[in-house]
Design a protein around this motif. Structure first.
Motif, PDB file in Angstrom:
ATOM      1  N   TRP A 268       0.844  -1.331  -0.036  1.00 38.56           N
ATOM      2  CA  TRP A 268      -0.112  -0.096  -0.166  1.00 38.56           C
ATOM      3  C   TRP A 268       0.815   1.288  -0.091  1.00 38.56           C
ATOM      4  O   TRP A 268       0.403   2.469  -0.344  1.00 38.56           O
ATOM      5  N   GLY A 269       1.963   1.116   0.446  1.00 34.17           N
ATOM      6  CA  GLY A 269       2.909   2.368   0.460  1.00 34.17           C
ATOM      7  C   GLY A 269       3.097   3.165  -0.781  1.00 34.17           C
ATOM      8  O   GLY A 269       2.713   4.378  -0.964  1.00 34.17           O
ATOM      9  N   PRO A 270       3.380   2.212  -1.858  1.00 30.69           N
ATOM     10  CA  PRO A 270       3.428   2.994  -3.054  1.00 30.69           C
ATOM     11  C   PRO A 270       2.167   3.961  -3.729  1.00 30.69           C
ATOM     12  O   PRO A 270       2.272   4.917  -4.437  1.00 30.69           O
ATOM     13  N   TYR A 271       1.198   3.513  -3.381  1.00 29.99           N
ATOM     14  CA  TYR A 271      -0.026   4.241  -3.684  1.00 29.99           C
ATOM     15  C   TYR A 271      -0.084   5.501  -2.751  1.00 29.99           C
ATOM     16  O   TYR A 271      -0.535   6.465  -3.560  1.00 29.99           O
ATOM     17  N   LEU A 272       0.253   5.409  -1.564  1.00 28.02           N
ATOM     18  CA  LEU A 272       0.240   6.576  -0.810  1.00 28.02           C
ATOM     19  C   LEU A 272       1.059   7.712  -1.234  1.00 28.02           C
ATOM     20  O   LEU A 272       1.051   8.748  -1.402  1.00 28.02           O
ATOM     21  N   LYS A 273       2.411   6.980  -1.527  1.00 30.64           N
ATOM     22  CA  LYS A 273       3.569   7.875  -2.118  1.00 30.64           C
ATOM     23  C   LYS A 273       2.929   8.647  -3.411  1.00 30.64           C
ATOM     24  O   LYS A 273       3.250   9.672  -3.485  1.00 30.64           O
ATOM     25  N   GLU A 274       2.423   7.949  -4.134  1.00 28.87           N
ATOM     26  CA  GLU A 274       2.113   8.320  -5.329  1.00 28.87           C
ATOM     27  C   GLU A 274       0.966   9.707  -5.424  1.00 28.87           C
ATOM     28  O   GLU A 274       1.095  10.671  -6.023  1.00 28.87           O
ATOM     29  N   SER A 275       0.069   9.423  -4.371  1.00 23.17           N
ATOM     30  CA  SER A 275      -1.025  10.562  -4.080  1.00 23.17           C
ATOM     31  C   SER A 275      -0.261  11.447  -3.499  1.00 23.17           C
ATOM     32  O   SER A 275      -0.779  12.779  -3.787  1.00 23.17           O
ATOM     33  N   ILE A 276       0.507  11.400  -2.641  1.00 27.78           N
ATOM     34  CA  ILE A 276       1.295  12.556  -1.952  1.00 27.78           C
ATOM     35  C   ILE A 276       2.086  13.283  -2.962  1.00 27.78           C
ATOM     36  O   ILE A 276       2.026  14.603  -3.185  1.00 27.78           O
TER      37      ILE A 276
END
Ligand code: FPP
Ligand code: MG
Length: 341
Positions: A268-276
């Protein structure tokens, strides 16, 4: 929802929230808290009509009075000049309220305690001045106490809070923020004032340095846990109950502890990273944060961290066991973990 209904519901939930522990607090501190309320009323009077309107709005949307309670309890371990204790209790509430008004300007928040924020209703310029006004009234009260230690402790805490807000801006949208830096930020912006409240109470009561240090450590750890639960509530809370819009932290770029843990997750980290990185916080993009396999573990870990801080806070109360004030301080730690607003 209609603003009036929202406010009424918020107040009802708040009243329920206070229940048993608050009854005990009333029993022990009732008279002192009432006098604190009277001082708060008296010291928010202005001859300038617009300032009075602002003050009326502020006084009508009162908070939980946690900081005055911490100060009054810490100041009740020895017989004390209670007039000064009450002045100091009112002063810390005024400082806290001023800091929230300034914080809402910085965060561009539109809601506070179930009502539109000061900046939403009157704009930033008047909101800054309302905060400064409260601030000046707080120090008028501190001056009346004629106690340099009190002045020093509160001045230092306010400086630390300002540093915390600046650090929060510096770290906004920063994916590298780690747990240690997060803890330092929340110490500065939230825990420092609670630490100062306990310190101020203890000092006004004339406790020895060792006892004051214990109370400070209690307040500091309670404050850390308080902010972690605040950050959890920003994800899980109901805005109707918290009186604040939910999900605000991420939109402002504030990476809170649960979000640090999500970022560590390989799936899930990469999803949040992308949205930030893309500054895309639309509800559809952030839907993954609702997914139990994404958010449950980070929330659980955050809650555990808060629990650890509270255990530490309680350990520092060992020198105050057998006193009713010590017992209430201990119960307040339990309340922080369960609170919904
Ligand atoms: C709320 O944090 C903000 C604070 C706890 C501290 C704010 C401090 C300042 C603005 C500097 C000091 C200023 C004065 C006048 C004393 P948050 O945004 O995480 O919480 P929220 O969700 O309740 O807004
Ligand atoms: Mg804020």
């Amino acid at each position: 929802m209609d603003e009036v209904i929202k406010t009424v519901l918020f107040k009802e939930v708040m009243a329920l929230e206070k229940n048993e522990l608050w009854l005990k607090i009333q029993e022990i501190l009732g008279a002192k808290l009432e006098e604190t309320e009277e001082l708060l009323q008296d010291y928010t009077v202005s001859n300038v009509v617009i300032m009075q309107d602002l003050m009326d709005h502020i006084v009508s949307s009162s908070g939980k009075r946690l900081r005055p309670i911490l100060l009054l309890l810490s100041g009740s371990f020895k017989p004390v000049h209670s007039e000064n204790l009450i002045r100091a209790a009112a002063a810390v509430e005024l400082i806290h309220t001023a800091s929230l008004i300034h914080d809402d300007i910085l965060d561009e928040s539109q809601e506070r305690r179930g009502k539109p924020s000061i900046n939403a209703l009157w704009g930033n310029r008047l909101a800054v001045l309302a905060g400064d006004f409260l601030f000046s009234r707080a120090f008028e009260l501190v001056a009346l106490c004629r106690n340099y230690e009190l002045l020093k402790v509160l001045s230092r805490a306010i400086g630390t809070m300002c540093e915390g807000e600046i650090e929060q801006v510096r770290f906004a949208f920063n994916l590298q923020l780690n747990e240690q830096q997060y803890m330092q930020n929340i110490y500065r912006k939230t825990a420092a004032l609670m630490e100062a409240c306990c310190s101020a109470g203890g000092r006004l009561a004339g406790l020895d340095d060792a006892a004051v240090l214990q109370l400070e450590a209690y307040g500091r750890n309670l404050g850390l846990a308080f902010q972690i639960t605040d950050d959890i509530l920003d994800i899980t809370g109901e805005s109707l109950i918290t009186g604040k819009p939910v999900g605000n932290d991420l939109r402002e770029g504030i990476i809170t502890l649960p979000l640090i843990y999500v970022l560590e997750d390989p799936i899930w980290g990469p999803y949040l990273k992308e949205s930030i990185e893309k500054r895309d916080f639309s509800p559809s993009t952030l839907e993954f944060l609702q997914h139990p396999s994404c958010i449950n573990e980070p929330l659980k870990r955050s809650l555990n961290k808060a629990r650890l801080c509270l255990e530490t806070a309680r350990e520092y109360l060992s020198g105050f066991t057998g006193t009713v004030e010590g017992e209430i301080l201990d119960s307040l730690a339990g309340y922080v973990l369960q609170r919904k607003l």
